[in-house]
Design a protein around this motif. Structure first.
Motif, PDB file in Angstrom:
ATOM      1  N   LEU A 189      -9.228  21.520  23.389  1.00  0.00           N
ATOM      2  CA  LEU A 189     -10.352  21.042  23.976  1.00  0.00           C
ATOM      3  C   LEU A 189     -10.588  21.416  25.668  1.00  0.00           C
ATOM      4  CD1 LEU A 189     -13.319  19.965  23.195  1.00  0.00           C
ATOM      5  CD2 LEU A 189     -12.398  17.803  23.454  1.00  0.00           C
ATOM      6  N   GLY A 190     -10.993  22.606  26.202  1.00  0.00           N
ATOM      7  CA  GLY A 190     -10.761  22.606  27.560  1.00  0.00           C
ATOM      8  C   GLY A 190      -9.530  22.894  27.957  1.00  0.00           C
ATOM      9  N   LYS A 191      -9.000  22.210  28.832  1.00  0.00           N
ATOM     10  CA  LYS A 191      -7.624  22.006  29.469  1.00  0.00           C
ATOM     11  C   LYS A 191      -6.667  21.098  28.593  1.00  0.00           C
ATOM     12  CE  LYS A 191      -8.432  25.381  32.348  1.00  0.00           C
ATOM     13  NZ  LYS A 191      -7.842  26.802  31.945  1.00  0.00           N
ATOM     14  N   LYS A 192      -7.139  20.531  27.633  1.00  0.00           N
ATOM     15  CA  LYS A 192      -6.501  19.462  27.031  1.00  0.00           C
ATOM     16  C   LYS A 192      -5.893  19.864  25.562  1.00  0.00           C
ATOM     17  CE  LYS A 192      -9.053  15.715  28.769  1.00  0.00           C
ATOM     18  NZ  LYS A 192      -9.823  14.585  28.644  1.00  0.00           N
ATOM     19  N   LEU A 193      -4.622  19.826  25.303  1.00  0.00           N
ATOM     20  CA  LEU A 193      -4.038  20.121  24.289  1.00  0.00           C
ATOM     21  C   LEU A 193      -3.922  18.470  23.077  1.00  0.00           C
ATOM     22  CD1 LEU A 193      -2.985  21.798  21.691  1.00  0.00           C
ATOM     23  CD2 LEU A 193      -0.549  21.597  22.931  1.00  0.00           C
ATOM     24  N   ILE A 194      -4.459  18.283  22.154  1.00  0.00           N
ATOM     25  CA  ILE A 194      -4.687  16.929  21.549  1.00  0.00           C
ATOM     26  C   ILE A 194      -3.979  17.028  20.407  1.00  0.00           C
ATOM     27  CG2 ILE A 194      -5.971  15.198  21.034  1.00  0.00           C
ATOM     28  CD1 ILE A 194      -8.109  16.316  23.045  1.00  0.00           C
ATOM     29  N   SER A 229     -11.471  12.536  15.704  1.00  0.00           N
ATOM     30  CA  SER A 229     -12.172  12.205  14.728  1.00  0.00           C
ATOM     31  C   SER A 229     -12.611  13.706  14.105  1.00  0.00           C
ATOM     32  CB  SER A 229     -13.486  11.682  15.157  1.00  0.00           C
ATOM     33  OG  SER A 229     -14.314  12.377  15.827  1.00  0.00           O
ATOM     34  N   PRO A 230     -13.214  13.786  12.795  1.00  0.00           N
ATOM     35  CA  PRO A 230     -13.709  14.899  12.315  1.00  0.00           C
ATOM     36  C   PRO A 230     -14.873  15.639  13.057  1.00  0.00           C
ATOM     37  CG  PRO A 230     -13.599  13.460  10.621  1.00  0.00           C
ATOM     38  CD  PRO A 230     -13.389  12.634  11.832  1.00  0.00           C
ATOM     39  N   PHE A 231     -15.419  14.782  13.866  1.00  0.00           N
ATOM     40  CA  PHE A 231     -16.423  15.234  14.560  1.00  0.00           C
ATOM     41  C   PHE A 231     -16.025  16.180  15.550  1.00  0.00           C
ATOM     42  CE2 PHE A 231     -18.394  11.429  12.595  1.00  0.00           C
ATOM     43  CZ  PHE A 231     -19.258  12.139  11.990  1.00  0.00           C
ATOM     44  N   ASP A 232     -14.829  15.704  16.168  1.00  0.00           N
ATOM     45  CA  ASP A 232     -14.151  16.249  17.259  1.00  0.00           C
ATOM     46  C   ASP A 232     -13.739  17.925  16.996  1.00  0.00           C
ATOM     47  OD1 ASP A 232     -14.317  14.065  19.064  1.00  0.00           O
ATOM     48  OD2 ASP A 232     -12.399  13.134  18.313  1.00  0.00           O
ATOM     49  N   LEU A 233     -13.495  17.934  15.746  1.00  0.00           N
ATOM     50  CA  LEU A 233     -13.085  19.443  15.346  1.00  0.00           C
ATOM     51  C   LEU A 233     -13.911  20.604  15.809  1.00  0.00           C
ATOM     52  CD1 LEU A 233     -11.390  18.373  12.022  1.00  0.00           C
ATOM     53  CD2 LEU A 233     -10.283  18.735  14.240  1.00  0.00           C
ATOM     54  N   GLN A 234     -15.304  20.118  15.539  1.00  0.00           N
ATOM     55  CA  GLN A 234     -16.239  21.139  16.016  1.00  0.00           C
ATOM     56  C   GLN A 234     -16.576  21.303  17.171  1.00  0.00           C
ATOM     57  OE1 GLN A 234     -19.182  19.452  13.006  1.00  0.00           O
ATOM     58  NE2 GLN A 234     -19.009  21.377  12.091  1.00  0.00           N
ATOM     59  N   LYS A 235     -16.056  20.352  18.164  1.00  0.00           N
ATOM     60  CA  LYS A 235     -16.092  20.961  19.653  1.00  0.00           C
ATOM     61  C   LYS A 235     -14.919  21.382  20.153  1.00  0.00           C
ATOM     62  CE  LYS A 235     -18.080  15.999  20.085  1.00  0.00           C
ATOM     63  NZ  LYS A 235     -17.729  14.533  20.433  1.00  0.00           N
ATOM     64  N   ALA A 236     -13.972  21.728  19.448  1.00  0.00           N
ATOM     65  CA  ALA A 236     -12.812  22.374  19.890  1.00  0.00           C
ATOM     66  C   ALA A 236     -12.788  23.774  20.292  1.00  0.00           C
ATOM     67  CB  ALA A 236     -11.581  22.118  18.830  1.00  0.00           C
ATOM     68  N   ASP A 237     -12.152  24.151  21.065  1.00  0.00           N
ATOM     69  CA  ASP A 237     -12.099  25.887  21.501  1.00  0.00           C
ATOM     70  C   ASP A 237     -11.023  26.448  20.593  1.00  0.00           C
ATOM     71  OD1 ASP A 237     -13.585  25.350  23.829  1.00  0.00           O
ATOM     72  OD2 ASP A 237     -11.938  24.303  24.752  1.00  0.00           O
ATOM     73  N   GLU A 238     -10.138  25.602  20.099  1.00  0.00           N
ATOM     74  CA  GLU A 238      -8.975  26.446  19.401  1.00  0.00           C
ATOM     75  C   GLU A 238      -8.369  25.053  18.398  1.00  0.00           C
ATOM     76  OE1 GLU A 238      -4.844  28.314  20.391  1.00  0.00           O
ATOM     77  OE2 GLU A 238      -6.420  28.260  22.101  1.00  0.00           O
ATOM     78  N   LEU A 239      -7.966  25.512  17.361  1.00  0.00           N
ATOM     79  CA  LEU A 239      -7.124  24.842  16.341  1.00  0.00           C
ATOM     80  C   LEU A 239      -6.115  25.323  15.733  1.00  0.00           C
ATOM     81  CD1 LEU A 239      -9.979  22.860  14.411  1.00  0.00           C
ATOM     82  CD2 LEU A 239      -8.808  21.866  15.903  1.00  0.00           C
TER      83      LEU A 239
END
Length: 278
Positions: A189-194, A229-239
Motif C-alpha cells: 500500500l503505497g510505500k508500505k509492505l504490510i 481488514s477485508p476492506f483494506d485489500l481493495q485499497k492495495a496496490d499489490e498483493l
C-alpha cells in the motif's frame, strides 16, 4: 519410497492405529532442497522443535538439526532428486490411546518429490482470489504451527476450485485477514509492505520470515506487521502470497480490483541471490 524413522523403505498404507490418521495428532514441515542443501534449514528445524513442544511430544535426544538434515538428504539422494526437490517431514505421536495418548514418544516419516526448477520463478498468470468465510482461523498458538489438522485448508481449497479461484484468503474470528490457503499474505500500500502479525492467527511461515528480512533492506519500503481488514485489500496496490516451495505468488485479482507485481518481482530476484550456487 520414504524415510521412515531413519530407514529408507517402500511406501506403506497408514496403520489403523496411527494417531496422525485418527486424530490429526501430528506436526510437519515442508522443505525445499536445492543442490543438495536444505533451504532455511535452521528456521525449519527450530519451528519443528517448537511445534513438537507446543503439542507436548517427546523430542528424542538424537533429533538434532544435523540428524534432521541428514535424514532429508539421505532420502533425496537415494531418489536421485537432490538437485531440486520438495520434502515433507511428518512427526506424529506413536500408536495407543484414544484422545489421551498412551505415550508422547514419536515417529517420523519423510516423503520427497522432484521439483522442476532450482531457482524461484514468478508466476504472472492470472491468479484470482476471494475470501473464504465458511470457517474462521482462531487467534491462538496452535494456528501458528503446522499440524496435520488442515480441514479449513481442505474445505477452502474445494470452495476455491468450485468457484474458479486460484486461492482463498482466510479470516480470523474477529473477521480480519490472516493468510491464504497455501501461504502467508503480504499487501503493498503505497510505500508500505504490510502482513498480519502472528498474533492474528497466521502461520509462522519460514518464507514469510525471509521476505520480511529482504524487504527491510529495500530502500523506500516500510515493513509493517499489523491488522489487515477485508476492506483494506481493495485499497492495495499489490498483493502476494509466500511459501517455501513457490517463493512468491502475486495475486492478480481480488473481486473487481486488479494488482501490479512490481515489489514481488524485486523480492524474487533478491531471494534467488540468497540461494546456494550450482
Amino acid at each position: 519410497m520414504i524415510n521412515f524413522n531413519g530407514n529408507i523403505a517402500q511406501e506403506e498404507n497408514l496403520l489403523t492405529q496411527n494417531r496422525a490418521f485418527l486424530y490429526g495428532d501430528g506436526v510437519f514441515e515442508t522443505v525445499k532442497i536445492i543442490n543438495n542443501k536444505v533451504l532455511f534449514l535452521e528456521d525449519h528445524y527450530f519451528r519443528l522443535m517448537a511445534s513438537m513442544r507446543v503439542v507436548r511430544m517427546e523430542i528424542p535426544m538424537n533429533f538434532t538439526m544435523e540428524y534432521f538434515e541428514e535424514q532429508i538428504l539421505k532420502l533425496v539422494q537415494e531418489k536421485n532428486i537432490a538437485q531440486s526437490a520438495r520434502a515433507r517431514i511428518t512427526v506424529y505421536r506413536n500408536d495407543g490411546g484414544l484422545y489421551l495418548p498412551k505415550t508422547n514418544d514419536i515417529s517420523f516419516l519423510i516423503h520427497a518429490t522432484l521439483l522442476e526448477n532450482t531457482l524461484y520463478t514468478l508466476n504472472t498468470n492470472e491468479y484470482e482470489v476471494d475470501l473464504y468465510k465458511d470457517f474462521y482461523v482462531t487467534k491462538q498458538l496452535l494456528s501458528s504451527i503446522k499440524t496435520t489438522n488442515k480441514m479449513i485448508n481442505i474445505t477452502g481449497s474445494i470452495f476455491a476450485h468450485e468457484n474458479g479461484l486460484a486461492n482463498c484468503i482466510l479470516l480470523n474470528d474477529t473477521k480480519n485477514v490472516v493468510e491464504a490457503l497455501q501461504g502467508n499474505l503480504f499487501m503493498v500500500l503505497g510505500k508500505k509492505l504490510i502482513t498480519p502479525s502472528i498474533s492474528e492467527g497466521c502461520l509462522n511461515g519460514i518464507m514469510r520470515k525471509q521476505i520480511l528480512a529482504l524487504a527491510k533492506k529495500v530502500e523506500g519500503i516500510e515493513v509493517i506487521e499489523e491488522i489487515i481488514s477485508p476492506f483494506d485489500l481493495q485499497k492495495a496496490d499489490e498483493l502476494f502470497l509466500t511459501n517455501v516451495i513457490t517463493g512468491i505468488q502475486p495475486i492478480s485479482k481480488y473481486r473487481k480490483k486488479e494488482f501490479t507485481s512490481n515489489l514481488a518481482h524485486l523480492l524474487v530476484q533478491k531471494l534467488n541471490e540468497t540461494l546456494p550456487e550450482n
